[in-house]
Scaffold this active site. Structure first.
Site, PDB file in Angstrom:
ATOM      1  N   GLY A   8       0.847  -1.330  -0.036  1.00  0.00           N
ATOM      2  CA  GLY A   8       0.179   0.094   0.136  1.00  0.00           C
ATOM      3  C   GLY A   8       0.793   1.290   0.080  1.00  0.00           C
ATOM      4  CG  PHE A  12      -1.203   4.519   8.070  1.00  0.00           C
ATOM      5  CD1 PHE A  12      -1.285   5.776   8.817  1.00  0.00           C
ATOM      6  CD2 PHE A  12      -0.421   3.354   8.538  1.00  0.00           C
ATOM      7  CE1 PHE A  12      -0.895   5.522  10.418  1.00  0.00           C
ATOM      8  CE2 PHE A  12      -0.260   3.238   9.879  1.00  0.00           C
ATOM      9  CZ  PHE A  12      -0.305   4.446  10.746  1.00  0.00           C
ATOM     10  N   GLY A  13       0.533   3.921   4.533  1.00  0.00           N
ATOM     11  CA  GLY A  13       1.600   3.166   3.860  1.00  0.00           C
ATOM     12  C   GLY A  13       2.843   3.591   3.589  1.00  0.00           C
ATOM     13  CE  LYS A 107      -6.253   2.418  13.097  1.00  0.00           C
ATOM     14  NZ  LYS A 107      -5.957   3.622  13.838  1.00  0.00           N
ATOM     15  CB  ALA A 134      -0.993   9.316   7.819  1.00  0.00           C
ATOM     16  CE  LYS A 185     -10.009   3.977  14.564  1.00  0.00           C
ATOM     17  NZ  LYS A 185      -9.485   4.874  13.858  1.00  0.00           N
ATOM     18  NE  ARG A 249     -10.610   8.606   6.351  1.00  0.00           N
ATOM     19  CZ  ARG A 249      -9.535   8.332   6.561  1.00  0.00           C
ATOM     20  NH1 ARG A 249      -8.332   9.151   6.403  1.00  0.00           N
ATOM     21  NH2 ARG A 249      -9.346   7.201   6.925  1.00  0.00           N
ATOM     22  CG  ASN A 250     -14.742   7.499  10.716  1.00  0.00           C
ATOM     23  OD1 ASN A 250     -15.641   7.042  10.164  1.00  0.00           O
ATOM     24  ND2 ASN A 250     -13.403   7.186  10.544  1.00  0.00           N
TER      25      ASN A 250
END
EC number: 1.1.1.94
Length: 319
Positions: A8, A12-13, A107, A134, A185, A249-250
């Site tokens: 990836g 984050f990768g 996740k 990240a 979460k 984001r959430n």
């Protein structure tokens, strides 16, 4: 040398690859399906698509070739959760030399609602989650994760792979608990964001945060997971980061709804992991007649999928 393949080349990768490359004993290769990302990393030492102004460690290489997995000692899975199971089955065909440690950093659940580490075809699997934006990982800030896996693999990652990286770990043998906590979460970050958007009040935020902790603990019990994981980095640590920080984001998705914007059935150019989770757990708790035990889950489900109003959500969430 530890031959590490990070599957990836996204945000984050790239960030975790940079930190792993701080350890001179790690040989880090990013595997990506995006030709422009591979070209940029190899030729300019940048991931221009995701971090256009940032130079990466010059030792990091990138490739499109699945054959790279055959030489891997460790594989970090950092691709969208829905894609991991088919991707893992594909790369398994190329792994003939070794028995690599495969660590899931995504996740979410697999496309059929199962835990990812139970669906991927590898003998040595682990899950690693924690409060880790990240950009802060890329910038070199101290960052912690919970490692779910065997004691020996935990020792390998903590004392070998993470040496000199500024990354730290706590540990549990319960891989499923780490996976589940990281899934939940995101859903509860939306729950907290909703009241933050309406009230902008720390009192109200932590009222809902405390309810969320208790519901996560009860859901861990339902899935026969170690409920003490709630007290690790993947538990209250990741929930706090995701539910109370505006980089999430959430949380932002919930805040926008709390301020009066429509949720448009969760459709967005940005992945909102918690939206899908609300449907899964809203239906699960309803099917098991546990509505009264999980009022936040049910209030979220009714708001997102059954046309309930924001005011109805707030009455349930704050009562």
């Amino acid at each position: 040398m530890n031959n590490i393949v990070v599957a990836g080349g996204g945000v984050f990768g790239t960030a975790i690859s940079e930190r792993l490359a701080w350890n001179p004993n790690n040989n880090v290769i990013i595997h990506s399906v995006e030709e422009d990302v591979v070209k940029s990393i190899n030729e300019e030492h940048k991931n221009k698509k995701y971090f256009p102004t940032r130079f990466l460690n010059r030792s990091i290489k990138a490739t499109l070739d699945n054959q790279v997995f055959d030489d891997a000692d460790e594989i970090f899975l950092v691709i969208p959760s829905k894609a991991i199971v088919p991707f893992s089955k594909e790369i398994k065909k190329f792994i003939t030399k070794k028995d690599p440690l495969v660590i899931n950093l995504a996740k979410g659940m697999s496309d059929d609602g199962a835990f990812i580490t139970e669906k991927i075809p590898f003998k040595r699997t682990a899950s690693m989650k924690g409060p880790s934006f990240a950009i802060e990982v890329l910038n070199g800030f101290p960052t912690a994760f919970t490692f779910g896996g065997s004691e020996s693999d935990y020792d390998l990652v903590k004392n070998n792979l993470f040496n000199n990286t500024g990354l730290t770990l706590d540990h549990t043998n319960d891989i499923r608990a780490v996976e589940l906590a990281s899934i939940l979460k995101n859903m509860y970050a939306i729950a907290i964001g909703l009241v933050s958007g309406r009230y902008n009040s720390p009192n109200v935020d932590f009222l809902v945060y405390t309810k969320a902790v208790n519901e996560i603990r009860e859901l861990l019990k339902i899935y026969n997971c170690d409920e003490s994981v709630i007290f690790r980095y993947c538990g209250i640590g990741d929930l706090g980061l995701t539910g109370l920080n505006d980089l999430s984001r959430n949380r932002t998705f919930g805040m926008l709804i709390g301020k009066g914007f429509g949720h448009e059935n969760g459709e967005s150019a940005t992945v909102i992991e918690g939206y899908r989770t609300i449907k899964l757990f809203g239906e699960m708790t309803r099917d098991r007649h546990l509505e009264d035990k999980f009022p936040l889950v049910q209030a979220l489900y009714k708001l997102m999928y059954q046309g309930s109003s924001l005011n109805e959500y707030l009455i349930t969430a704050l009562s």
